[in-house]
Design an enzyme around this catalytic site. Structure first.
Site, PDB file in Angstrom:
ATOM      1  N   THR A  27      31.678  20.126 -21.775  1.00 39.66           N
ATOM      2  CA  THR A  27      30.553  19.246 -22.426  1.00 39.66           C
ATOM      3  C   THR A  27      30.558  17.916 -21.579  1.00 39.66           C
ATOM      4  O   THR A  27      31.564  17.854 -20.512  1.00 39.66           O
ATOM      5  CB  THR A  27      31.044  18.632 -23.735  1.00 39.66           C
ATOM      6  OG1 THR A  27      32.262  18.132 -23.830  1.00 39.66           O
ATOM      7  CG2 THR A  27      31.262  19.838 -24.846  1.00 39.66           C
ATOM      8  N   ALA A  56      36.263  17.845 -22.503  1.00 38.81           N
ATOM      9  CA  ALA A  56      35.685  16.525 -23.104  1.00 38.81           C
ATOM     10  C   ALA A  56      35.796  15.492 -22.203  1.00 38.81           C
ATOM     11  O   ALA A  56      37.083  15.152 -21.349  1.00 38.81           O
ATOM     12  CB  ALA A  56      36.546  16.242 -24.421  1.00 38.81           C
ATOM     13  N   ILE A  82      40.811  17.598 -20.458  1.00 37.18           N
ATOM     14  CA  ILE A  82      40.320  16.420 -20.090  1.00 37.18           C
ATOM     15  C   ILE A  82      39.611  16.205 -18.725  1.00 37.18           C
ATOM     16  O   ILE A  82      39.903  16.637 -17.907  1.00 37.18           O
ATOM     17  CB  ILE A  82      41.365  15.162 -20.004  1.00 37.18           C
ATOM     18  CG1 ILE A  82      42.405  15.250 -21.104  1.00 37.18           C
ATOM     19  CG2 ILE A  82      40.853  13.676 -19.670  1.00 37.18           C
ATOM     20  CD1 ILE A  82      43.533  14.372 -21.203  1.00 37.18           C
ATOM     21  N   LYS A  83      38.101  15.625 -18.938  1.00 41.77           N
ATOM     22  CA  LYS A  83      37.359  15.797 -17.887  1.00 41.77           C
ATOM     23  C   LYS A  83      37.118  14.477 -17.342  1.00 41.77           C
ATOM     24  O   LYS A  83      36.840  13.468 -17.945  1.00 41.77           O
ATOM     25  CB  LYS A  83      36.125  16.214 -18.322  1.00 41.77           C
ATOM     26  CG  LYS A  83      35.202  16.832 -17.392  1.00 41.77           C
ATOM     27  CD  LYS A  83      33.766  17.364 -18.235  1.00 41.77           C
ATOM     28  CE  LYS A  83      32.846  18.040 -17.069  1.00 41.77           C
ATOM     29  NZ  LYS A  83      31.565  18.451 -17.746  1.00 41.77           N
ATOM     30  N   LEU A  84      37.583  14.260 -15.731  1.00 45.12           N
ATOM     31  CA  LEU A  84      37.500  12.863 -15.376  1.00 45.12           C
ATOM     32  C   LEU A  84      36.625  13.164 -14.042  1.00 45.12           C
ATOM     33  O   LEU A  84      36.556  14.035 -13.420  1.00 45.12           O
ATOM     34  CB  LEU A  84      39.092  12.653 -14.628  1.00 45.12           C
ATOM     35  CG  LEU A  84      40.299  12.792 -15.709  1.00 45.12           C
ATOM     36  CD1 LEU A  84      41.314  12.688 -15.045  1.00 45.12           C
ATOM     37  CD2 LEU A  84      40.021  11.300 -16.523  1.00 45.12           C
TER      38      LEU A  84
END
Ligand code: E4P
Length: 217
Positions: A27, A56, A82-84
């Site tokens: 997402t 996310a 965790i999307k960074l």
């Protein structure tokens, strides 16, 4: 090749998941906006449907705030990734959060050097954006190939997640090169099953079957 679905549409995810072809979900803030849902609520629902990694994305721009947001997102479910973003601050957050044992997807990657940095900072996934490179007349697939070569040269375990997939040919090409994962919108995944000769052949079989006057059950 693992298949992730690039959406926050719970119904679409559930349908694809039932077929057993979905290994994860990605997402981003734009997809959360499109869903019209609260990020925590919708992400929790997605994590309950799909067993694999669910990305996310943080929205902070400095490392300490990204780390705080990442920890919060990780509390939603054990399968959160965790999307960074691939910025210097994002790399700092990647190092810190991956050291804590979190799965990290470093996103918005547009160069091989960026991918190299993400791998060194402990990313679980690197997301090169194919479609957005193609949009500006650059070759997204060349980037996937470069990253594949570099990661293989040094045995990096970071998985190449071909993102911003817009066409079925993107999927074929990324698979041919050896991307570990591809993420595509549900519509593109559905199109993978389509072929005009399949439709034509089925039509002819149906017409002939009708002429036999038989029933199977
Ligand atoms: C991937 O993680 C991104 O969410 C996505 O693939 C971006 O695709 P787009 O360039 O079509 O928006």
């Amino acid at each position: 090749m693992k298949f992730f679905v690039d959406t926050a549409d719970v119904a679409a995810i559930a349908e694809l998941n039932e077929l057993g072809i979905i290994d994860g979900v990605t997402t981003n803030p734009s997809l959360i906006l499109k869903s019209g849902r609260d990020i925590t609520e919708v992400t929790r629902e997605i994590c309950a449907i799909v067993d694999g990694p669910v990305s996310a994305e943080v929205v902070a721009l400095d490392a300490p705030a990204m780390i705080e947001e990442g920890r919060k997102l990780a509390q939603i479910a054990p399968n959160i990734t965790i999307k960074l973003p691939l910025t210097w601050e994002g790399l700092k957050a990647c190092k810190a959060l991956s050291s804590e044992g979190h799965m990290i997807n470093v996103t918005l990657c547009f160069s091989a050097n960026q991918a190299l940095l993400a791998a060194k900072a402990g990313a679980s996934f690197i997301s090169p954006f194919i479609g957005r490179l193609d949009d500006i007349n650059l070759d997204g697939m060349e980037l996937i190939q470069d990253i594949r070569t570099i990661y293989d040269n040094y045995d990096f375990s970071t998985e190449i997640l071909a993102a911003s997939i817009r066409t079925v040919n993107h999927v074929t090409e990324a698979a041919r090169i050896g991307a570990d994962v591809m993420t595509a919108p549900p519509e593109v995944i559905h199109k993978l099953a389509q072929h005009p000769l399949t439709d034509k052949g089925l039509d002819a079989f149906m017409k002939d079957w009708e002429k036999t006057g038989q029933n199977i059950v």
